[in-house]
Scaffold this motif. Structure first.
Motif, short mmCIF file in Angstrom:
data_model
loop_
_atom_site.label_atom_id
_atom_site.label_comp_id
_atom_site.label_asym_id
_atom_site.label_seq_id
_atom_site.Cartn_x
_atom_site.Cartn_y
_atom_site.Cartn_z
N GLN A 1 -10.92 -8.61 -9.83
CA GLN A 1 -9.76 -7.93 -9.24
C GLN A 1 -10.17 -7.17 -7.98
O GLN A 1 -9.44 -7.17 -6.98
CB GLN A 1 -9.14 -6.98 -10.26
CG GLN A 1 -8.42 -7.67 -11.40
CD GLN A 1 -7.89 -6.68 -12.43
OE1 GLN A 1 -7.77 -5.49 -12.16
NE2 GLN A 1 -7.57 -7.18 -13.62
N SER B 1 -9.07 -7.84 -3.86
CA SER B 1 -8.26 -6.78 -3.27
C SER B 1 -8.28 -6.86 -1.74
O SER B 1 -9.32 -7.13 -1.14
CB SER B 1 -8.80 -5.41 -3.70
OG SER B 1 -8.20 -4.37 -2.95
N TRP C 1 -8.26 -4.50 0.16
CA TRP C 1 -9.02 -3.34 0.62
C TRP C 1 -10.53 -3.54 0.50
O TRP C 1 -11.30 -2.64 0.83
CB TRP C 1 -8.63 -2.09 -0.18
CG TRP C 1 -7.19 -1.72 -0.02
CD1 TRP C 1 -6.17 -1.97 -0.88
CD2 TRP C 1 -6.60 -1.05 1.10
NE1 TRP C 1 -4.98 -1.49 -0.39
CE2 TRP C 1 -5.22 -0.92 0.83
CE3 TRP C 1 -7.10 -0.53 2.30
CZ2 TRP C 1 -4.33 -0.30 1.71
CZ3 TRP C 1 -6.22 0.09 3.18
CH2 TRP C 1 -4.86 0.19 2.89
#
Length: 205
Positions: A11, A15, A17
């Motif tokens: 995950q 992302s 980010w």
């Protein structure tokens, strides 16, 4: 448990980010060396082997972050040089800088604790910024490529098991660091044994 950890890491790798986080970690690691920047780069590169991250982007972002962080450390050293002069790491870095010049910055990036001591020292002794920037570009780029490729090849070796790939990459990185430290310690010991003071004592016995 391992599946939960893997899901969490995956995950994070997916992302949007991720690359900003890599940049920030590499930047902070320049003057706050407890930040796990190298581990983060290796981890992101492991997942590049399965296409979940972009290896080239991981390397570029890590290099830029490291480059920026080293310059922050240089400026800190320049501002607070007087308070650093008696510290052991500062003395080591100053001696290495006098012996090897700017090239010591490239070598120090692979020595635990040596990178920050060197960048601070170069700022404290007012090493020319242009020279610092040139050698730091080499140091940051080589470190990012090294970390990225270690992770990528670890990921390729265990494409279906990223955790094992990560462990392999970290193991290789730790092994290389251990070899560098062993060589540095051996050279330092030989230098001490061959020092004029030691020789004069031996010949007078």
């Amino acid at each position: 448990m391992s599946h939960a950890i893997l899901d969490l890491v995956q995950q994070m790798m997916s992302s949007p980010w991720l690359y900003l986080a890599l940049f920030a970690l590499a930047l902070l690691d320049g003057f706050f060396p407890v930040v796990p920047a190298e581990t983060s780069v290796i981890t992101a590169a492991v997942f590049a082997a399965s296409g979940q991250t972009n290896l080239a982007l991981v390397i570029v972002v890590a290099a830029l972050g490291a480059f920026a962080g080293d310059h922050v450390s240089y400026l800190i050293g320049k501002k607070s040089g007087g308070r650093l002069r008696d510290r052991k790491a500062f003395v080591w870095a100053a001696n290495a800088l006098a012996e090897r010049g700017g090239m010591v910055l490239v070598v120090a990036r692979y020595i635990p604790g040596g990178r920050t001591a060197t960048t601070l020292t170069m700022g404290a002794v007012r090493h020319p910024l242009r020279s610092f920037t040139f050698f730091d570009a080499i140091a940051a780029s080589s470190w990012a490529v090294y970390s990225g490729l270690i992770g990528f090849f670890g990921g390729m070796a265990f494409e279906n098991d990223p955790i094992k790939g990560l462990l392999l990459g970290l193991g290789i990185a730790l092994s290389i660091t251990g070899v560098v430290e062993a060589v540095r310690w051996s050279r330092k010991r030989r230098a001490i044994q061959a020092s004029p003071e030691r020789l004069s004592v031996d010949t007078s016995v």
